[in-house]
Design a protein around this motif. Structure first.
Motif, mmCIF file in Angstrom:
data_model
loop_
_atom_site.group_PDB
_atom_site.id
_atom_site.type_symbol
_atom_site.label_atom_id
_atom_site.label_comp_id
_atom_site.label_asym_id
_atom_site.label_seq_id
_atom_site.Cartn_x
_atom_site.Cartn_y
_atom_site.Cartn_z
ATOM 1 N N ILE A 45 55.930 40.926 49.470
ATOM 2 C CA ILE A 45 55.460 41.788 48.378
ATOM 3 C C ILE A 45 55.048 40.862 47.246
ATOM 4 C CG2 ILE A 45 56.112 43.597 46.755
ATOM 5 C CD1 ILE A 45 58.055 44.589 48.809
ATOM 6 N N TRP A 46 53.792 40.955 46.868
ATOM 7 C CA TRP A 46 53.228 39.968 45.939
ATOM 8 C C TRP A 46 53.328 40.468 44.500
ATOM 9 C CZ3 TRP A 46 50.052 35.437 47.364
ATOM 10 C CH2 TRP A 46 50.175 35.120 48.729
ATOM 11 N N LEU A 47 54.074 39.737 43.699
ATOM 12 C CA LEU A 47 54.128 39.996 42.260
ATOM 13 C C LEU A 47 53.058 39.088 41.657
ATOM 14 C CD1 LEU A 47 58.026 39.891 41.909
ATOM 15 C CD2 LEU A 47 56.554 41.888 42.265
ATOM 16 N N ASP A 48 51.840 39.627 41.546
ATOM 17 C CA ASP A 48 50.701 38.764 41.227
ATOM 18 C C ASP A 48 50.115 39.011 39.845
ATOM 19 O OD1 ASP A 48 49.575 41.189 41.728
ATOM 20 O OD2 ASP A 48 48.291 40.535 43.364
ATOM 21 N N SER A 49 50.815 39.798 39.025
ATOM 22 C CA SER A 49 50.382 39.969 37.636
ATOM 23 C C SER A 49 51.563 40.521 36.842
ATOM 24 C CB SER A 49 49.207 40.955 37.537
ATOM 25 O OG SER A 49 49.639 42.247 37.951
ATOM 26 N N ASN A 77 46.667 29.042 35.094
ATOM 27 C CA ASN A 77 45.601 28.357 35.866
ATOM 28 C C ASN A 77 45.828 28.519 37.376
ATOM 29 O OD1 ASN A 77 44.872 27.491 33.328
ATOM 30 N ND2 ASN A 77 44.386 25.400 33.971
ATOM 31 N N ARG A 78 46.224 29.697 37.770
ATOM 32 C CA ARG A 78 46.490 29.938 39.194
ATOM 33 C C ARG A 78 45.245 29.667 40.028
ATOM 34 N NH1 ARG A 78 48.140 35.901 40.508
ATOM 35 N NH2 ARG A 78 45.931 36.155 40.912
ATOM 36 N N ASP A 79 45.456 29.214 41.249
ATOM 37 C CA ASP A 79 44.362 28.962 42.196
ATOM 38 C C ASP A 79 43.353 27.984 41.582
ATOM 39 O OD1 ASP A 79 43.457 29.396 44.754
ATOM 40 O OD2 ASP A 79 42.226 31.130 44.254
ATOM 41 N N GLN A 130 37.725 42.321 47.049
ATOM 42 C CA GLN A 130 38.501 41.392 46.207
ATOM 43 C C GLN A 130 39.832 41.001 46.870
ATOM 44 O OE1 GLN A 130 38.481 39.860 43.035
ATOM 45 N NE2 GLN A 130 36.271 40.212 43.112
ATOM 46 N N ALA A 131 40.300 39.811 46.538
ATOM 47 C CA ALA A 131 41.594 39.338 47.059
ATOM 48 C C ALA A 131 42.680 40.370 46.787
ATOM 49 C CB ALA A 131 41.978 38.023 46.388
ATOM 50 N N GLY A 132 43.470 40.628 47.813
ATOM 51 C CA GLY A 132 44.608 41.526 47.644
ATOM 52 C C GLY A 132 44.283 42.982 47.902
ATOM 53 N N THR A 133 42.992 43.320 48.094
ATOM 54 C CA THR A 133 42.688 44.730 48.374
ATOM 55 C C THR A 133 42.480 44.941 49.881
ATOM 56 O OG1 THR A 133 40.412 44.350 47.705
ATOM 57 C CG2 THR A 133 41.824 45.379 46.099
ATOM 58 N N VAL A 181 56.190 35.285 44.241
ATOM 59 C CA VAL A 181 56.058 35.212 42.780
ATOM 60 C C VAL A 181 54.797 34.393 42.493
ATOM 61 C CG1 VAL A 181 57.158 34.241 40.721
ATOM 62 C CG2 VAL A 181 58.509 35.561 42.369
ATOM 63 N N TYR A 182 53.784 35.046 41.899
ATOM 64 C CA TYR A 182 52.435 34.462 41.956
ATOM 65 C C TYR A 182 51.628 34.809 40.696
ATOM 66 C CZ TYR A 182 48.019 33.249 44.427
ATOM 67 O OH TYR A 182 46.827 32.687 44.837
ATOM 68 N N ASP A 183 51.929 34.106 39.615
ATOM 69 C CA ASP A 183 51.137 34.341 38.392
ATOM 70 C C ASP A 183 51.097 33.087 37.525
ATOM 71 O OD1 ASP A 183 49.484 35.991 36.899
ATOM 72 O OD2 ASP A 183 51.107 36.810 35.683
ATOM 73 N N SER A 204 38.886 32.654 44.197
ATOM 74 C CA SER A 204 39.093 34.055 44.569
ATOM 75 C C SER A 204 40.413 34.638 44.093
ATOM 76 C CB SER A 204 38.982 34.222 46.081
ATOM 77 O OG SER A 204 40.094 33.630 46.703
ATOM 78 N N SER A 205 41.423 33.793 43.853
ATOM 79 C CA SER A 205 42.709 34.317 43.387
ATOM 80 C C SER A 205 43.052 33.826 41.985
ATOM 81 C CB SER A 205 43.831 33.956 44.367
ATOM 82 O OG SER A 205 43.762 34.777 45.506
ATOM 83 N N ALA A 206 42.009 33.514 41.203
ATOM 84 C CA ALA A 206 42.260 33.098 39.819
ATOM 85 C C ALA A 206 43.084 34.179 39.124
ATOM 86 C CB ALA A 206 40.934 32.902 39.103
ATOM 87 N N ILE A 239 53.988 36.785 55.384
ATOM 88 C CA ILE A 239 54.010 36.625 53.925
ATOM 89 C C ILE A 239 52.713 37.188 53.325
ATOM 90 C CG2 ILE A 239 54.161 34.986 52.030
ATOM 91 C CD1 ILE A 239 55.768 33.135 53.922
ATOM 92 N N LYS A 240 51.569 36.690 53.793
ATOM 93 C CA LYS A 240 50.312 37.331 53.418
ATOM 94 C C LYS A 240 50.325 38.728 54.016
ATOM 95 C CE LYS A 240 45.967 38.058 52.280
ATOM 96 N NZ LYS A 240 45.428 38.052 50.900
ATOM 97 N N VAL A 241 49.894 39.708 53.261
ATOM 98 C CA VAL A 241 49.925 41.082 53.757
ATOM 99 C C VAL A 241 48.759 41.259 54.723
ATOM 100 C CG1 VAL A 241 49.919 43.503 53.072
ATOM 101 C CG2 VAL A 241 50.862 41.760 51.519
#
Ligand code: BGC
Length: 399
Positions: free
Chosen positions: A87-91, A127-129, A379-382, A122-124, A134-136, A347-349
């Protein structure tokens, strides 16, 4: 020589985790997260052993929706609903959903009577990516991102995990970030983040290192850091981070192949990069474990992302990473499948895009329009339905 190291690391790992090969979901001695007394307990044992895995109802709904639109494949598609994903906590905004997920995990734990492990990415990072587009993310180093990461992202996550101390949790910390410090410091966005990635990782480890939480640092994959000098440099970065975080016992281990496609067992790598001694992911895991042990980082476990690496020979260019055509679901999530490996896990959905293939869209990265990438990607994650269906059809082993 290497063989001796392998044996030494292996026996230490087995002694520590009490694990053997081939244990499946729900196998092994029942774990009790709440019985862990504290401190670095989350790092001492394989948290995947003896637990059920949290099934995210939102993912189950995405799969069911897809099954309904494709009656001819519906039965096989529905089989995917029984497997957990990260489960990605990306914001920062995504954290609003965290209590709901934790409540659902607690319900599953209560109704099954088994400890139920959730795996959060945990992904935020500011300067990510930094080496791709694509995952900025939303935080920038130049705009107070490091402070915001601490107070608006990591601190609230830690508070929630503390409030659910009865739930076992695995954290995969910031995919790609530390690996970018090994190979991509020539790029301005990575160079700008070099200290921030280290300090922010250390901060996250300190805050999230709770008795019920096991932390895994990202370790890229065989096709990125498989070469001896890259592995050595990665270990140097880890040493820096772990020193700042309070020591090697603060983490349980490392996650590899996150969102990538590198095969577990075959020799694909020999054809793609003949100078890379790690020709598949398990060779990489073993060599990295030995190197880490040589540097005093011992008794760690690995999680390998097997969401999309079932089929081999799908790439000619190992560096391509975006929605690779022909990919299939890989090994099913399970505990202790191989020496050194705490778990295979999705891990990647599977079914969520790596990035848009539309050159005019925001966060377009040219790799997502490579000859090896699926077209029509959002978009990434959709949710990328046609890609998900291909993953199911190509699943290896089959569903
Ligand atoms: C995206 C995230 C997404 C994750 C899982 C990443 O590539 O950047 O937003 O949550 O994949 O699909």
């Amino acid at each position: 020589m290497i063989q001796q190291h392998v044996l030494a690391v292996l026996s230490a790992l087995l002694a520590f985790s009490g694990c053997g090969a081939g244990l499946g979901k729900g196998a092994g001695a029942p774990a009790s997260a709440s019985a862990d007394p504290g401190g670095a307990e989350g790092s001492r044992r394989n948290p995947f052993l003896g637990v059920n895995f949290f099934l995210n109802p939102e993912y189950v709904a995405d799969v069911e929706k897809t099954a309904k639109t494709l009656p001819s494949d519906a039965d096989v598609i529905r089989k995917v609903k029984q497997y957990p994903t990260g489960i990605w906590l990306d914001s920062i905004a995504k954290l609003a959903l965290l209590p709901k997920w934790l409540d659902q995990a607690r319900q599953q734990q209560q109704s099954s009577g088994q400890p139920t492990l959730s795996v959060f990415v945990v992904y935020d990072m500011p300067n990510r990516d930094c080496a791709s587009k694509s995952s900025a993310g939303e935080l920038r180093v130049s705009q107070n991102g490091a402070a915001r990461y601490r107070t608006e992202f990591i601190d609230p996550i830690a508070a929630h995990f503390k409030a659910y101390s009865d739930l076992p949790i695995a954290v995969i910390l910031e995919p790609d970030s530390l690996a970018n410090l090994v190979t991509n410091l020539n790029l301005p966005a990575c160079d700008e983040a070099r200290d921030v990635y280290v300090d922010s990782s250390a901060y996250a480890i300190q805050k999230l290192g709770l008795p019920n939480v096991s932390i895994y640092l990202d370790a890229a994959h065989a096709g990125w850091l498989g070469w001896d000098h890259h592995r050595e440099n990665l270990i140097k970065v880890y040493k820096k981070v772990l020193k700042a975080a309070g020591g090697v016992d603060m983490i349980r281990g490392f996650a590899t192949n996150v969102s990538n496609y590198t095969h577990l067992y075959n020799n694909d790598g020999m054809a793609m990069e003949s100078s890379d001694p790690c020709y598949n992911e398990l060779v990489y895991v073993k060599k990295l474990a030995v190197g880490l042990s040589d540097h005093g980082i011992r008794n760690k476990g690995f999680i390998v992302d097997t969401s999309r690496n079932g089929k081999g020979k799908i790439r000619k260019v190992w560096g391509n990473w975006c929605n690779i055509k022909g990919a299939g679901l890989g090994e099913r999530p399970r505990a202790a499948p191989e020496p050194f490996v705490d778990a295979f896990f999705w891990i990647k959905v599977p079914g969520e895009s790596d990035g848009t293939s539309d050159p005019s869209g925001p966060r377009f990265d040219p790799d997502c329009a490579s000859a090896e990438s699926a077209t029509g990607a959002p978009q990434a994650g959709t949710w990328f339905q046609s890609y998900f269906v291909d993953l199911v059809r190509n699943a290896t082993p089959p569903l």
